[in-house]
Design an enzyme around this catalytic site. Sequence first.
Site, PDB file in Angstrom:
ATOM      1  N   ASP A  51      35.777  54.925 -26.452  1.00 38.98           N
ATOM      2  CA  ASP A  51      35.305  56.275 -26.127  1.00 38.98           C
ATOM      3  C   ASP A  51      35.936  57.342 -27.014  1.00 38.98           C
ATOM      4  OD1 ASP A  51      34.016  55.012 -24.061  1.00 38.98           O
ATOM      5  OD2 ASP A  51      34.808  56.307 -22.485  1.00 38.98           O
ATOM      6  N   HIS A 192      40.102  53.764 -26.313  1.00 38.18           N
ATOM      7  CA  HIS A 192      39.791  55.017 -26.998  1.00 38.18           C
ATOM      8  C   HIS A 192      40.223  54.881 -28.460  1.00 38.18           C
ATOM      9  CE1 HIS A 192      40.068  56.047 -22.731  1.00 38.18           C
ATOM     10  NE2 HIS A 192      39.261  57.063 -22.986  1.00 38.18           N
TER      11      HIS A 192
END
Length: 240
Positions: A51, A192
């Site tokens: 993400d 991430h």
Amino acid sequence: MNVTSLMRKAATGGVLATTGLLTLTTLPAVADTERTRPDCADVKCVALTFDDGPGEHTDELLDVLHENDAKATFYVLGSKLASHPEEVERMVEEEHQVGNHTWDHADLATLSASEIKDDLQRTDMAIKDVTGRMPTTMRPPYGSLSDTARETIDKPMLLWDVDTLDWQHRDPETTVDIAAEETDEGSVLLFHDIHETTVEAIPDVLETLTEDGYEFVTVDEMMGSEVEAGTAYSDARSLD
């Protein structure tokens, strides 16, 4: 951009033109032969998802995935595409999946239906401008959804069942430990790629999960065509 990416860019002949947002005028070269896609009915599949990118560490992550023949899904922010178009081109070129993670990480549970629709459409078009493809799934920031959001979003919503908390502890060893302990067949793992410590952890994540017999596929490959627009899914087991 690292040397590997520069060589790849020269080989594909990709050219970008700027008209507001960077747009692709030459699509990434298509491989001569498609890879043999794992059949998740026969093997233990998991989906690695990243993400909040693309960012300065994304290219290095793509190197690691390429070296290990691992596929992933990237939930990107539309506001970052103009700064890192080459990385997103490369995702598509190397058969990863690109999904919608909103324009700038807004909490969709706080927005009206029209605001949600505008945000996701803007991000969809930014992704299509760079990749030539519309994203098939989206991920709500923070995993936050309201009834309004669920009724408005016109794509399957992919959450996760393994949160490595990489953004919080910033420790590669902890990221590997959580992935190893919590992953099961059909899991969706959350990372991430904006954090260097996450990228540092991925080689050991891949090695550890490979030893446990897992295959790394995209969300679409693992979830198949059974997912429905407006429905949230945390893993492939929820399809059973």
